[in-house]
Write an enzyme that holds these catalytic residues in place. Sequence first.
Site, PDB file in Angstrom:
ATOM      1  N   LEU A  64       0.819  -1.205   0.000  1.00 40.41           N
ATOM      2  CA  LEU A  64       0.000   0.000   0.000  1.00 40.41           C
ATOM      3  C   LEU A  64       0.862   1.269   0.000  1.00 40.41           C
ATOM      4  O   LEU A  64       2.044   1.221   0.295  1.00 40.41           O
ATOM      5  CB  LEU A  64      -0.908  -0.036   1.235  1.00 40.41           C
ATOM      6  N   PRO A  65       0.248   2.419  -0.354  1.00 32.92           N
ATOM      7  CA  PRO A  65       1.057   3.631  -0.547  1.00 32.92           C
ATOM      8  C   PRO A  65       1.683   4.206   0.726  1.00 32.92           C
ATOM      9  O   PRO A  65       2.783   4.738   0.678  1.00 32.92           O
ATOM     10  CB  PRO A  65       0.070   4.638  -1.145  1.00 32.92           C
ATOM     11  N   THR A  95       6.260   0.685   1.840  1.00 27.18           N
ATOM     12  CA  THR A  95       7.353   1.433   2.471  1.00 27.18           C
ATOM     13  C   THR A  95       6.746   2.436   3.438  1.00 27.18           C
ATOM     14  O   THR A  95       6.069   3.388   3.024  1.00 27.18           O
ATOM     15  CB  THR A  95       8.194   2.167   1.413  1.00 27.18           C
ATOM     16  N   LYS A 170      15.432  -0.125   4.117  1.00 24.44           N
ATOM     17  CA  LYS A 170      14.903   0.528   2.916  1.00 24.44           C
ATOM     18  C   LYS A 170      15.107   2.032   2.979  1.00 24.44           C
ATOM     19  O   LYS A 170      15.576   2.653   2.015  1.00 24.44           O
ATOM     20  CB  LYS A 170      13.397   0.209   2.795  1.00 24.44           C
ATOM     21  N   LYS A 245       9.004  11.184  -1.019  1.00 24.70           N
ATOM     22  CA  LYS A 245       8.322  10.471   0.061  1.00 24.70           C
ATOM     23  C   LYS A 245       9.327   9.723   0.935  1.00 24.70           C
ATOM     24  O   LYS A 245       9.285   9.793   2.169  1.00 24.70           O
ATOM     25  CB  LYS A 245       7.316   9.465  -0.532  1.00 24.70           C
TER      26      LYS A 245
END
Lengths: 295, 295, 295, 295
Positions: A64-65, A95, A170, A245
């Site tokens: 998901l975003p 992420t 990440k 982001k």
Amino acid sequence: MKIGFVGLGNMGAPMALNLLKAGHAVAVFDLNAAAVQTLVAAGARAAASPKAAASDAECVMTMLPAAAHVRTVLTSEDGVLAGIASGVTIVDSSTIDPASVKEFAALAAARGNAFVDAPVSGGTGGAAAGTLTFMVGGSAAQYEQVRPVLAAMGKNIVHCGDTGTGQVAKICNNLVLGVTMAGVAEAMALGAALGIDPKVLGGIMNTSTGRSWSSDTYNPFPGVIETAPASRGYTGGFGTDLMLKDLGLATDAAKSVRQPAFMGALAQQLYQAMSSRGDGKLDFSAVIKLYRAKD
Amino acid sequence: MKIGFVGLGNMGAPMALNLLKAGHAVAVFDLNAAAVQTLVAAGARAAASPKAAASDAECVMTMLPAAAHVRTVLTSEDGVLAGIASGVTIVDSSTIDPASVKEFAALAAARGNAFVDAPVSGGTGGAAAGTLTFMVGGSAAQYEQVRPVLAAMGKNIVHCGDTGTGQVAKICNNLVLGVTMAGVAEAMALGAALGIDPKVLGGIMNTSTGRSWSSDTYNPFPGVIETAPASRGYTGGFGTDLMLKDLGLATDAAKSVRQPAFMGALAQQLYQAMSSRGDGKLDFSAVIKLYRAKD
Amino acid sequence: MKIGFVGLGNMGAPMALNLLKAGHAVAVFDLNAAAVQTLVAAGARAAASPKAAASDAECVMTMLPAAAHVRTVLTSEDGVLAGIASGVTIVDSSTIDPASVKEFAALAAARGNAFVDAPVSGGTGGAAAGTLTFMVGGSAAQYEQVRPVLAAMGKNIVHCGDTGTGQVAKICNNLVLGVTMAGVAEAMALGAALGIDPKVLGGIMNTSTGRSWSSDTYNPFPGVIETAPASRGYTGGFGTDLMLKDLGLATDAAKSVRQPAFMGALAQQLYQAMSSRGDGKLDFSAVIKLYRAKD
Amino acid sequence: MKIGFVGLGNMGAPMALNLLKAGHAVAVFDLNAAAVQTLVAAGARAAASPKAAASDAECVMTMLPAAAHVRTVLTSEDGVLAGIASGVTIVDSSTIDPASVKEFAALAAARGNAFVDAPVSGGTGGAAAGTLTFMVGGSAAQYEQVRPVLAAMGKNIVHCGDTGTGQVAKICNNLVLGVTMAGVAEAMALGAALGIDPKVLGGIMNTSTGRSWSSDTYNPFPGVIETAPASRGYTGGFGTDLMLKDLGLATDAAKSVRQPAFMGALAQQLYQAMSSRGDGKLDFSAVIKLYRAKD
């Protein structure tokens, strides 16, 4: 294996397809009916809600975003936690920030479920080819348990440590990436302004201490690396807004542990300046435009 | 070949030694008598001045700390230009600004001499081993002429383009290096503060898009790369004050062409903060100390 | 007038006291019983919950650390919105992000209540003396309605525009403040290192174009302004961690409108470095310590 | 008094005029014949060289673009030091680096002359009106000696301390100014993007802790201060390239004492970005254009 899969975007859809190809039974959910339809055509079962997708699954995956979406998918009335059987593991490949991971893991644990963070690198290309890298946060046992599932979608399944460390890996990788790319862009533009052939400069960097993925594989100067987005108008690739982001996640994570992030914060502003001028959809290597007045 | 060599510091001395080993006749000059003595013991001839070192040379090499020294060595009464024969080429391996290179080349041209910039990378280790990289600025003919001489001291002799572009290559490479290292330091320190094992984080970066020489060969976090200065107390290696000098050249060069250098300017301030607290002699990867409160 | 007041911290307690002194009937709530007791001793009524504090109020005030607390105080089962009568206005003097203000205003509007943002400047001193500045966001009618209440606690009641603009004013002011202070600190430390008497330098700045509140009233160099925190060991004043919070709001707000905030983001990292080394409780002008190696 | 004056640019010409108005006998030199002619028409005597201007002077003034020009004017064959009588004081009102001042003072001292640094603030308007501020570096006796001369051209004649401290004061003031302006620009642009009326925001800052000359007198947002360059298209005022020069002096001076200058270095890059896009001639408050995508 019966797998529930929530989130069929640019990344999630090809990942779910690879699970199907590997022979898993996949129940999918997404708000986008067309995305669901594509997966159903490939053999998936459409679920009416995250709860339904999770209800008879032996493993649940989410892609998901942002953390807010994960929270909703987990905790809403029709959410995963309302349907999942005790003992089943949730693997989240979104992420998001490490603090939210810990919060979600605690919510899941209260229901008797493990919540494993497993963000990816490799982009939509890697998702389609099944060559993603998964950075997995969780106990050794949890890692062993989810590895076979992830192996259907990726090539490198790396155990990073306890819950949340997948996201840490990440975020830290992309912090370095965002900084390095901005540095390479600055140096390539400076070299060109000072009269050196950018291909020659790129060649020197790439055999010297200035070497990096950002220079030898993804060089931001047009024409230096034929396969890089810079050589096709900064299309495709990893969008500026996505880098923005991730740098936001990195500087926020730094803030949460009272750690300075000088270089990351400045790089973030440079990508934000790109986004501000309307270039947020271009590949992030387009940051070199800030240094080339004529662009 | 008869070669005049001016500047026998940490880099110049081993370079001159390699010229001797290759069978050249070398006349050396340095203000430091002990350095001269070492070279004489190895077969060099001591010259009383830069002029004397140049007077019967077929090629003159200089290896000096900064542009001001090169100017003095060239133009003083006892300087190289006062002694050199017309047609003999001067090769300067100092790291200096491209504008000074052009000025010196014009002075030399007025006397009928070529002035070729050929700064190096590879450090004192590469100088001793004869494995330096030379970045050469000059015409194709000049490059062909100096290549055999440089080949006695280095492994890669790269033609960068016209006069001055050797320095441009060096400066741009070190700009990227200084920025990338600061970014890697920031990310490694952040990862550690967020609870991931630095070796695991390093391993992930080095097989992913965060990969760079600063992370895979010279990682600033102690213990991640056993052969890096970080694993031996930041001794040896490339000093912080030298990186500071090179970033100063880079931001000044950027200023000269009215080009912004956001990342380089910030990295410069970080290394300056290190120098300010008395850590200027440590390897430049020690910049990670700014991010680790307990260091 | 009957006023409900939630949040009796360092700022809220003296503000509520001033409402009592002005003759208002005040029902107070705080999780800290001692804080409540002090107000009760001064004539307030203790309420058992935010809901109880709001239940017969003609105006409700909140003064809380962050948006998350405001959300809880408003929306929990025992919260303000559960008890407040329709038509009664909520005035929030917390410093929070403008987006949350709009969200809270929408929640309040759904119940028939106005939600007015009215963050303050002036610190605990101004709160005690009743000389705060209130930056009010809301319609002209809402502003006129809350002004008499705020006048009991402050001297300047400024109408900034629509809902949320009170926070915008506060955030933008403190963004400038954080940047300017860091700049003054840098210049004062540089001047001292270059040999000028800091008092002389301060005097010149303060009668010239370098003039600012950060230099003429709150100069970070010890001894330049006798009444500034710098002259008493950086105690009292406006804490580094509070400045850090406000710069976080500013850079987040900038992110939300895709606006770069280069200077604010860098200043934020400098205050974060201060916090990281354990100096978060010192006055924010202590940022000058980053520039003075011996401190 | 007989005064030699070298350098009749935008600042020097009106300064020399004010010396004439005050009744001094002024011998002028400039490479620009038209500038000399204007002064001669006002009663000055044209000198054929700096040496000639200095030869029977009781005081020599210089007002030049950079240290290199001062060096030439002092030390060339036809220079001031070749003509000046022993014991006569040289006053340099150029803005240059403090290290050069000390070098020039030593050269002058070797001839029996004092060299006093006295850079100015106040711009061409202040030069014409005779209301400049002079920041004077030299001994108390030197200060007393030059004060009457400077008083004909300025209103505030400030003694900053020993030789070089006049430049230190100027550089540090302009460092603060460049940083503060960039901060005000960032905050004003952010406020506007977030929906507050810029005039209201300016008004709040200017009565609060965000107050500075950059906000209350020279606000970079068009229309906030009617008399500021922002309200007339950023014409007139203090050019971006001049601010860039002064920030270069500041960061170089910081480098010379191994002092970090984080904020100044970043501000320098922002003004450099303006210069790079062709806006170097605009008033420095035009830096706000970097924050407003449509500009």
